[in-house]
Design a protein around this motif. Structure first.
Motif, short mmCIF file in Angstrom:
data_model
loop_
_atom_site.label_atom_id
_atom_site.label_comp_id
_atom_site.label_asym_id
_atom_site.label_seq_id
_atom_site.Cartn_x
_atom_site.Cartn_y
_atom_site.Cartn_z
N LYS A 140 42.39 69.24 40.41
CA LYS A 140 42.63 67.80 40.54
C LYS A 140 41.88 67.24 41.73
O LYS A 140 41.61 67.93 42.71
CB LYS A 140 44.13 67.53 40.70
CG LYS A 140 44.97 68.02 39.52
CD LYS A 140 46.43 67.75 39.75
CE LYS A 140 47.27 68.24 38.58
NZ LYS A 140 48.71 67.98 38.78
N CYS A 141 41.53 65.97 41.64
CA CYS A 141 40.82 65.33 42.75
C CYS A 141 41.17 63.85 42.82
O CYS A 141 41.52 63.24 41.80
CB CYS A 141 39.32 65.51 42.61
SG CYS A 141 38.60 64.62 41.22
N PRO A 142 41.09 63.24 44.00
CA PRO A 142 41.39 61.82 44.15
C PRO A 142 40.16 60.95 43.84
O PRO A 142 39.03 61.34 44.11
CB PRO A 142 41.78 61.71 45.62
CG PRO A 142 40.97 62.78 46.29
CD PRO A 142 40.88 63.91 45.30
N VAL A 143 40.42 59.79 43.28
CA VAL A 143 39.37 58.81 42.99
C VAL A 143 39.77 57.49 43.65
O VAL A 143 40.92 57.06 43.54
CB VAL A 143 39.18 58.62 41.48
CG1 VAL A 143 38.19 57.48 41.20
CG2 VAL A 143 38.69 59.91 40.84
N GLY A 144 38.82 56.86 44.33
CA GLY A 144 39.10 55.60 45.00
C GLY A 144 39.60 54.54 44.03
O GLY A 144 39.02 54.33 42.97
N ARG A 145 40.67 53.86 44.43
CA ARG A 145 41.27 52.82 43.58
C ARG A 145 41.45 51.55 44.40
O ARG A 145 41.91 51.59 45.54
CB ARG A 145 42.61 53.31 43.02
CG ARG A 145 43.32 52.29 42.17
CD ARG A 145 44.44 52.90 41.33
NE ARG A 145 45.33 53.78 42.04
CZ ARG A 145 46.43 54.31 41.51
NH1 ARG A 145 46.74 54.04 40.26
NH2 ARG A 145 47.20 55.12 42.22
N TYR A 146 41.11 50.41 43.79
CA TYR A 146 41.16 49.13 44.49
C TYR A 146 41.77 48.07 43.58
O TYR A 146 41.69 48.15 42.36
CB TYR A 146 39.75 48.69 44.89
CG TYR A 146 39.02 49.70 45.73
CD1 TYR A 146 38.99 49.60 47.11
CD2 TYR A 146 38.36 50.78 45.14
CE1 TYR A 146 38.33 50.54 47.89
CE2 TYR A 146 37.70 51.73 45.91
CZ TYR A 146 37.69 51.60 47.28
OH TYR A 146 37.05 52.55 48.04
N VAL A 147 42.37 47.06 44.20
CA VAL A 147 42.85 45.90 43.45
C VAL A 147 41.85 44.77 43.65
O VAL A 147 41.62 44.32 44.77
CB VAL A 147 44.25 45.46 43.94
CG1 VAL A 147 44.66 44.17 43.21
CG2 VAL A 147 45.27 46.56 43.69
N GLU A 148 41.23 44.36 42.56
CA GLU A 148 40.23 43.29 42.58
C GLU A 148 40.87 42.00 42.08
O GLU A 148 41.67 42.02 41.14
CB GLU A 148 39.05 43.68 41.69
CG GLU A 148 37.87 42.73 41.73
CD GLU A 148 36.69 43.30 40.96
OE1 GLU A 148 35.86 43.97 41.59
OE2 GLU A 148 36.62 43.09 39.72
N THR A 149 40.52 40.88 42.70
CA THR A 149 41.11 39.59 42.34
C THR A 149 40.04 38.56 42.04
O THR A 149 39.12 38.37 42.83
CB THR A 149 42.03 39.08 43.46
OG1 THR A 149 43.04 40.05 43.75
CG2 THR A 149 42.71 37.78 43.05
N LEU A 150 40.19 37.90 40.91
CA LEU A 150 39.27 36.84 40.49
C LEU A 150 39.67 35.50 41.11
O LEU A 150 40.82 35.34 41.55
CB LEU A 150 39.26 36.74 38.97
CG LEU A 150 38.59 37.89 38.22
CD1 LEU A 150 39.05 37.91 36.77
CD2 LEU A 150 37.08 37.77 38.31
N PRO A 151 38.77 34.53 41.12
CA PRO A 151 39.10 33.21 41.68
C PRO A 151 40.29 32.54 41.01
O PRO A 151 40.97 31.71 41.63
CB PRO A 151 37.81 32.41 41.46
CG PRO A 151 36.73 33.44 41.47
CD PRO A 151 37.33 34.64 40.79
N ASN A 152 40.57 32.87 39.74
CA ASN A 152 41.71 32.26 39.04
C ASN A 152 43.03 32.95 39.35
O ASN A 152 44.07 32.61 38.77
CB ASN A 152 41.48 32.22 37.53
CG ASN A 152 41.35 33.61 36.91
OD1 ASN A 152 41.52 34.63 37.57
ND2 ASN A 152 41.03 33.64 35.62
N GLY A 153 42.99 33.97 40.24
CA GLY A 153 44.21 34.65 40.65
C GLY A 153 44.52 35.92 39.88
O GLY A 153 45.46 36.65 40.24
N ARG A 154 43.78 36.21 38.82
CA ARG A 154 44.02 37.42 38.04
C ARG A 154 43.61 38.64 38.85
O ARG A 154 42.49 38.71 39.40
CB ARG A 154 43.23 37.37 36.73
CG ARG A 154 43.60 36.24 35.79
CD ARG A 154 44.88 36.50 35.04
NE ARG A 154 44.74 37.61 34.12
CZ ARG A 154 44.27 37.53 32.87
NH1 ARG A 154 43.84 36.35 32.42
NH2 ARG A 154 44.22 38.59 32.09
N SER A 155 44.49 39.63 38.92
CA SER A 155 44.22 40.87 39.66
C SER A 155 44.37 42.07 38.74
O SER A 155 45.16 42.04 37.78
CB SER A 155 45.18 41.01 40.85
OG SER A 155 44.97 40.00 41.80
#
Length: 216
Positions: A140-155
């Motif tokens: 097993k290995c870790p993978v970078g995870r991010y929360v991206e947000t659009l200008p309309n507020g959708r994440s």
């Protein structure tokens, strides 16, 4: 005793489920306005990971135009009888550029907030990829995870394996009647960053959109 329609629909929303290793059941699809998909690739992980069963709703893109943040189903622009599943990032008239793995939409960088890395079991699922082989422990290995947000507020969450060939692109201007789509697994998606001439999908015609995943 008959179930009232709202209760019945609530029960059906609990599906899809896996009935067997390679089979999905979708009672909701019996009504004719939904379709079951068994995800086989990594392009939309972690939102739609490989092996999961997911239900999309059929839409008329003229009456219900896809918006940034929507995960859509569409007819492949160049491959007959093939469907694609990606997230809408930009619509007609927008400009998009990828710089160092970050999305620059209409000249502004979409914020990406790091969150807990996703642990991928590369032994159990050969489709999984690892960012750094030196971090593999017990298969097993870790993978970078991010929360991206659009200008309309959708994440939504995106995965990043580090530097990739598609982390830097030219500036795209979305033509009328088209969409620019990306996979949530940014280093494992053959999306609008890749033009049709290079085997990608390029811009997706709005008229090609057939469905949407309402809960993604």
């Amino acid at each position: 005793m008959k179930l009232k329609l709202p209760i019945l629909l609530a029960v059906l929303q609990l599906l899809p489920i896996k009935a067997a290793a390679n089979e999905c059941i979708c009672a909701l699809c019996l009504f004719g306005n939904h379709h079951m998909w068994r995800i086989t690739g990594e392009a939309m992980a972690p939102t739609l990971d490989s092996g999961v069963c997911a239900v999309s709703r059929f839409i008329d893109p003229v009456k219900e135009p896809p918006a940034p943040g929507d995960v859509i189903v569409f007819k492949h622009p160049t491959k007959a009888n093939t469907s694609g599943v990606f997230r809408v990032v930009a619509t007609e008239g927008n400009t998009v550029r990828i710089t160092a793995g970050k999305v620059i939409l209409n000249g502004r960088e979409l914020p990406q907030v790091p969150t807990v890395p996703l642990i991928r079991d590369i032994q159990a699922n050969p489709n999984h990829r690892c960012e750094d082989a030196s971090l593999i422990k017990g298969g097993k290995c870790p993978v970078g995870r991010y929360v991206e947000t659009l200008p309309n507020g959708r994440s939504y969450e995106v995965l990043d394996l580090g530097y990739g060939n598609l982390d830097n692109t030219r500036t795209y201007t979305v033509p009328p009647g088209h969409l620019f789509v990306l996979g949530d697994h940014r280093d494992h998606a053959n999306d609008s960053r890749v033009p049709k001439s290079d085997g990608g999908i390029g811009f997706v015609p709005v008229e090609n959109v057939t469905g949407i995943f309402d809960d993604r």
